[in-house]
Design a protein around this motif. Structure first.
Motif, short mmCIF file in Angstrom:
data_model
loop_
_atom_site.label_atom_id
_atom_site.label_comp_id
_atom_site.label_asym_id
_atom_site.label_seq_id
_atom_site.Cartn_x
_atom_site.Cartn_y
_atom_site.Cartn_z
N LEU A 160 0.83 -1.19 0.00
CA LEU A 160 0.00 0.00 0.00
C LEU A 160 0.87 1.25 0.00
CD1 LEU A 160 -3.13 0.29 2.32
CD2 LEU A 160 -1.67 2.24 1.91
N VAL A 161 0.44 2.27 -0.76
CA VAL A 161 1.09 3.58 -0.76
C VAL A 161 0.02 4.64 -0.53
CG1 VAL A 161 2.41 5.27 -2.10
CG2 VAL A 161 2.89 2.81 -2.37
N PHE A 162 0.28 5.53 0.44
CA PHE A 162 -0.63 6.65 0.71
C PHE A 162 -0.09 7.90 0.01
CE2 PHE A 162 -1.41 4.07 4.58
CZ PHE A 162 -2.80 4.01 4.55
N ILE A 163 -0.95 8.58 -0.74
CA ILE A 163 -0.62 9.87 -1.34
C ILE A 163 -1.72 10.86 -0.99
CG2 ILE A 163 -0.27 11.14 -3.50
CD1 ILE A 163 0.69 8.53 -4.77
N ALA A 164 -1.35 11.98 -0.38
CA ALA A 164 -2.32 13.01 -0.02
C ALA A 164 -2.19 14.18 -1.00
CB ALA A 164 -2.09 13.50 1.40
N ASN A 165 -3.31 14.60 -1.57
CA ASN A 165 -3.26 15.70 -2.53
C ASN A 165 -4.54 16.52 -2.50
OD1 ASN A 165 -1.64 17.01 -4.52
ND2 ASN A 165 -3.00 16.23 -6.10
N PRO A 166 -4.49 17.79 -2.02
CA PRO A 166 -3.35 18.45 -1.38
C PRO A 166 -2.97 17.75 -0.06
CG PRO A 166 -5.03 20.06 -1.99
CD PRO A 166 -5.65 18.70 -2.13
N ASN A 199 -9.69 18.15 -1.91
CA ASN A 199 -9.80 18.26 -3.37
C ASN A 199 -10.67 19.42 -3.82
OD1 ASN A 199 -11.79 17.28 -5.79
ND2 ASN A 199 -9.66 16.76 -6.23
N GLU A 200 -11.77 19.65 -3.13
CA GLU A 200 -12.72 20.67 -3.57
C GLU A 200 -12.19 22.09 -3.39
OE1 GLU A 200 -14.88 16.93 -2.57
OE2 GLU A 200 -13.46 18.20 -1.48
N TYR A 201 -11.10 22.24 -2.67
CA TYR A 201 -10.49 23.56 -2.50
C TYR A 201 -9.50 23.91 -3.62
CZ TYR A 201 -12.47 24.29 2.15
OH TYR A 201 -13.33 24.50 3.19
N LEU A 202 -9.23 22.97 -4.51
CA LEU A 202 -8.31 23.26 -5.61
C LEU A 202 -8.89 24.34 -6.51
CD1 LEU A 202 -7.18 19.66 -6.67
CD2 LEU A 202 -5.93 21.30 -5.24
N ASP A 203 -8.00 25.17 -7.07
CA ASP A 203 -8.43 26.15 -8.05
C ASP A 203 -8.69 25.45 -9.39
OD1 ASP A 203 -8.31 28.34 -6.33
OD2 ASP A 203 -6.16 28.66 -6.72
#
Length: 368
Positions: A160-166, A199-203
């Motif tokens: 497993l790999v966790f990636i947070a974005n943002p 995610n919903e805060y992305l421009d």
């Protein structure tokens, strides 16, 4: 041997998650009235929740004596309409934290490893350690994910790999092209958990279609929450989108009725309130500019953020944090993230941001 020593060593070694200080607790400690306190510590939506969500929650309370729909049919139907996925690709959770834990429980055990970035969300190592697996922390690049380094760190026992974005708590953003390149290069039998709580805060120019990737990458899980821009942190609701086979495994370890009636109803209504979502994004965009201008005026370093918070550096975080608390302003120290010189402030309403900046200016004794 004490009863506590009977617990597995990997459980006893876990450092508990430390949440943000509640308003009521600070008011008691400092002898303040609760209405005098500004909480900018937990990345909550300063507008509160969608009026439509609150109305739906009130109606759902009338059925509080009933067990919730354990399958969450109505919310899943709304998610299906929004994202074009099938219901068997959706897993509902008691907030996104629950779903992160489900991924660990379904895919990890004591002879396996999982990868996450330095300065990434504290729940990742907690979830990994709670099942006895080994966590591999990859050094950050400019406080964000080093995806090539994370790819190199994958071992034969990595599941497993966790990636947070943002990313939380730093706010760093990864372009969609970089994440897709990582998915192309990663082994197909390693689960890639893409945590998109903010995610919903992305421009608009930052946005990418991660949901479309599900058809190409069966090992991808996308996790989102209703706790941030939707303003439902107190109700705890989140969802995962995944390949049906992966979703089936997550549902096997999911607790029955893990999302309550009120949260299900509120989340479904919030999902359809586009006006509230747009207003929340606009308030955050303006508030971020306000805080950036204020931090620049004070000569403070901060990390560029694509979330609803800013992380900034001060010389003595303990003293600064204490003085802010005395003035009724709650921010988040990041010592537990190995960032002892940094504080994180949530973007609030204009008057809350101004209150924070004024308190910080007074604390630092600087002209601005």
């Amino acid at each position: 041997m004490s009863i506590a020593q009977r617990a597995p060593e990997y459980i006893r070694a876990i450092s508990p998650y430390i949440p943000g200080k509640p308003i009521s607790e600070l008011a008691r400690e400092m002898g303040l009235r609760e209405e005098e306190v500004v909480k900018l510590a937990s990345n909550e939506n300063p507008l509160g929740a969608s009026p439509k969500a609150l109305e739906a929650a009130q109606k759902a309370l009338k059925e509080a004596h009933r067990y919730p729909d354990g399958n969450g049919f109505a919310l899943k139907t709304a998610l299906t309409r929004k994202f074009g996925v099938a219901q068997d690709q959706i897993v509902l959770g008691n907030g996104s934290n629950d779903l992160l834990d489900l991924c660990a429980r379904a895919f990890l055990h004591a002879q396996t490893s999982a990868i996450y970035s330095q300065y990434a969300f504290a729940v990742y190592p907690l979830a990994v350690k709670s099942v006895g697996a080994q966590g591999i922390e990859v050094l950050a690049r400019n406080f964000g994910h080093d995806l090539p380094g994370m790819l190199t760190a994958i071992r034969s026992d990595t599941r497993l790999v966790f990636i947070a974005n943002p990313n939380n708590p730093t706010g760093n953003f990864l372009p969609g092209s970089e994440i897709e390149a990582f998915l192309d290069a990663a082994p197909s039998d390693v689960l890639i958990v893409l945590d998109e709580a903010y995610n919903e805060y992305l421009d608009p120019e930052q946005r990418y279609d991660a949901v479309a990737w599900l058809a190409k990458y069966p090992n991808l899980v996308i996790i989102r929450t209703f706790s941030k821009i939707y303003g439902l942190g107190g109700l705890r609701a989140g969802y995962a989108l995944a390949n049906p086979a992966v979703a089936d495994l997550l549902n096997r370890v999911r607790e029955p009725f893990n999302v309550n009636n009120v949260a299900l109803a509120a989340a479904e209504a919030a999902l359809g309130d586009a006006e509230f979502l747009s207003r929340s994004h606009a308030v955050n965009h303006a508030g971020k500019a306000q805080l950036i201008a204020g931090l620049n005026a004070l000569g403070l370093e901060f990390i560029p953020s694509s979330g609803n918070f800013l992380t900034f550096r001060v010389a003595d975080t303990a003293a600064v944090n204490r003085k802010l608390l005395e003035q009724g302003v709650i921010v988040r120290p990041l010592g537990n993230y190995q960032m002892p010189e940094w504080l994180r402030v949530t973007i609030g309403l204009p008057e809350e941001n101004e209150r924070f900046l004024a308190a910080l200016k007074q604390t630092l004794g600087r002209a601005a």
